[in-house]
Design an enzyme around this catalytic site. Structure first.
Site, PDB file in Angstrom:
ATOM      1  N   LYS A 118     105.972  62.621  58.914  1.00  0.00           N
ATOM      2  CA  LYS A 118     106.490  62.712  60.284  1.00  0.00           C
ATOM      3  C   LYS A 118     107.121  64.082  60.565  1.00  0.00           C
ATOM      4  CE  LYS A 118     106.612  57.873  61.285  1.00  0.00           C
ATOM      5  NZ  LYS A 118     106.114  57.348  59.972  1.00  0.00           N
TER       6      LYS A 118
HETATM    7  C1  PLP Z   1     105.029  56.540  59.801  1.00  0.00           C
HETATM    8  C2  PLP Z   1     104.387  56.453  58.477  1.00  0.00           C
HETATM    9  C3  PLP Z   1     103.080  55.935  58.297  1.00  0.00           C
HETATM   10  C4  PLP Z   1     102.275  55.361  59.448  1.00  0.00           C
HETATM   11  O1  PLP Z   1     101.875  56.329  60.372  1.00  0.00           O
HETATM   12  P1  PLP Z   1     101.368  55.900  61.831  1.00  0.00           P
HETATM   13  O2  PLP Z   1     101.233  57.160  62.577  1.00  0.00           O
HETATM   14  O3  PLP Z   1     102.460  55.008  62.388  1.00  0.00           O
HETATM   15  O4  PLP Z   1     100.093  55.154  61.673  1.00  0.00           O
HETATM   16  C5  PLP Z   1     102.527  55.943  57.030  1.00  0.00           C
HETATM   17  N1  PLP Z   1     103.219  56.392  55.972  1.00  0.00           N
HETATM   18  C6  PLP Z   1     104.471  56.888  56.088  1.00  0.00           C
HETATM   19  C7  PLP Z   1     105.188  57.352  54.867  1.00  0.00           C
HETATM   20  C8  PLP Z   1     105.104  56.948  57.334  1.00  0.00           C
HETATM   21  O5  PLP Z   1     106.358  57.439  57.440  1.00  0.00           O
END
Ligand code: PLP
Length: 474
Positions: A118
């Site tokens: 993120k």
């Molecule tokens: C947010 C997240 C995901 C999922 O991503 P999306 O964009 O919601 O599909 C997968 N792995 C981790 C570690 C995350 O923080």
């Protein structure tokens, strides 16, 4: 480039207009009027670029209301080796066993400040927000609820940014000591951690209640940074190109990506990259036990789950019951028909919690390259163990869901890139359970549990949270 809503509102809006907004006024999500198409010569030129240069090239196709020099400066200060650990920013490593390539590759997206992917988008968002708010002479108060990942990525992106305050609600005593340390050790004056005496849902309910008070929301300029924000999705498009360039030599080669998925934000960026012309064979959606998306790609039925049917798993950032970005893909799938998208997401979902696409739409879906699979706790442990033993590579629980599903979809001659969405250090307990090894932490995070913490414990009452915001906006 202008932006329109997935539910039929075709009023063209500029990038900076939608930057600070969530949903479109008709309840839909914003998408560009069309996807810019990349020709072969452009793809060749992009091969030689640094990550920041590539990010500028891609973003500038979607953003025409920030002067080129400013946009360039914003991406250059975002994507640095200092923040993301390497010059490559998103280095790809091949999984090789005794000199034999497995066809699997891992693209590291989780070397930013909070060790999860993120950061890739959120770090840019922080700089974009500061820039645009400064230009308008406005302020924004970001209100959110977190059980860990999103909240810390938002705080690390917004810390010290002019014009932005963050009020982040988290469930008191319910995050791991590492997660608490990550968030609560921030001493920046514009970051406020509110530790709610309750569970995550209580925190979430308060955020909804505050956001539904439109007068308060307007007076205190309340905003969010949730995953439906278009700028976040756009920032993620860049690493699909960057990954492709690292495993291919010529534009005639195709690759596939496997994406550990929850809200469909990450893989939706892959869909956009593919629509722009990146030579992608397949986009493989990997879920954990919360398999809403896998079910859809297998059956054509999208069925959201209630909280009682949403499992708490050892890949917790994928524990979702409803994929908030999914509407964007469906809009493209149904031929960008806003009325049809509204019938599915606005009407069918709210009435029965499910919809099924038509046979015709299922046929059309084959043209988008999606595949899917799901993983369980036992799969996760076995995959972490075998990836460690066979390839000498330690992966986190979310990436393990990806590797498990990717292995089921590898094709000869097509490199399969699994997106690494977090570092194992964040999920040490499961790593120990799988391989009996303590995952190492980046040096800058050694001993953060011992740092002084700055947070406010608060009763789960909307009025108290509002009062806190009022006091801290003076
Ligand atoms: C947010 C997240 C995901 C999922 O991503 P999306 O964009 O919601 O599909 C997968 N792995 C981790 C570690 C995350 O923080």
């Amino acid at each position: 480039m202008k932006y329109i809503s997935t539910r039929g509102d075709a009023t063209p809006r500029a990038f900076c207009e939608i930057l600070l907004e969530g949903l479109a006024p008709d309840g839909g999500l914003y998408l560009p009027v069309s996807y810019p198409k990349i020709d072969d010569a452009t793809l060749t030129r992009w091969r030689g670029l640094s990550y920041a240069e590539l990010a500028y090239e891609i973003l500038s196709l979607f953003i025409d209301d920030i002067p080129a020099a400013d946009l360039k400066a914003l991406v250059s200060k975002t994507y640095t080796a200092e923040v993301f650990g390497t010059e490559a920013i998103v280095p790809v490593r091949a999984l090789v066993e005794n000199g034999q390539p497995s066809g699997l590759h891992i693209e590291a997206l989780s070397n930013g400040p909070t060790l999860a992917f993120k950061d890739m988008a959120m770090q840019l968002l922080g700089n974009l927000f500061e820039y645009e708010l400064g230009r308008r002479g406005e302020e924004l108060n970001i209100l959110g609820a977190t059980s860990g990942d999103t909240g810390s990525a938002a705080e690390y992106a917004m810390r010290g940014k002019k014009g932005v305050r963050v009020f982040m609600l988290s469930p008191y005593g319910r995050m791991s000591p590492f997660q608490q340390a990550q968030m609560y050790s921030l001493q920046d004056a514009n970051i406020h951690n509110l530790s709610v005496e309750g569970v995550f849902d209580d925190a979430q309910d308060i955020v909804k209640a505050v956001s539904n008070d439109l007068a308060f929301k307007r007076q205190y300029k309340i905003g969010t940074v949730n995953s439906i924000n278009w700028a976040r999705l756009l920032a993620q498009v860049v690493y699909y190109f960057a990954g492709y360039f690292q495993v291919t030599k010529h534009n005639t080669e195709r690759v596939s990506f496997t994406v550990p998925s929850g809200n469909f934000g990450n893989v939706c960026a892959g869909h956009v990259a593919r629509m722009m012309g990146l030579p992608v064979a397949h986009l493989v959606v990997a879920t954990n036990e919360n398999d809403v998306l896998d079910e859809f790609f297998r059956t054509g039925t999208y069925r959201v789950r209630g909280s009682a049917d949403t499992y708490e798993t050892s890949s917790p950032s994928m524990d979702i019951s409803k994929a908030s970005n999914f509407e964007r893909f469906i809009y493209d799938l149904v031929g960008r028909d806003g009325a049809r998208t509204k019938a599915l997401f606005g009407d069918a979902l709210s009435q029965s919690g499910a919809f099924t696409i038509t046979d015709e739409e299922r046929v059309a879906m084959a043209g988008y390259g999606f595949q899917s699979g799901s993983s369980s706790h036992a799969d996760r442990l076995a995959t972490i163990r075998s990836t460690w033993e066979r390839f000498g590579s330690l992966i986190d629980t979310h990436t393990a869901d990806g590797v498990k599903v990717a292995a089921e979809h590898v094709e000869a001659g097509v490199p399969m890139i699994v997106l690494e969405t977090a570092l194992p250090a964040k999920f040490a307990e499961t790593i120990r359970e799988a391989v009996g090894v303590e995952p190492s932490r980046p040096a800058k995070l050694e001993g953060i549990e011992a740092l002084p913490k700055r947070f406010t414990v608060i009763k789960p009452e909307t009025a108290r949270v509002k009062a806190f915001i009022e006091q801290h906006c003076a």
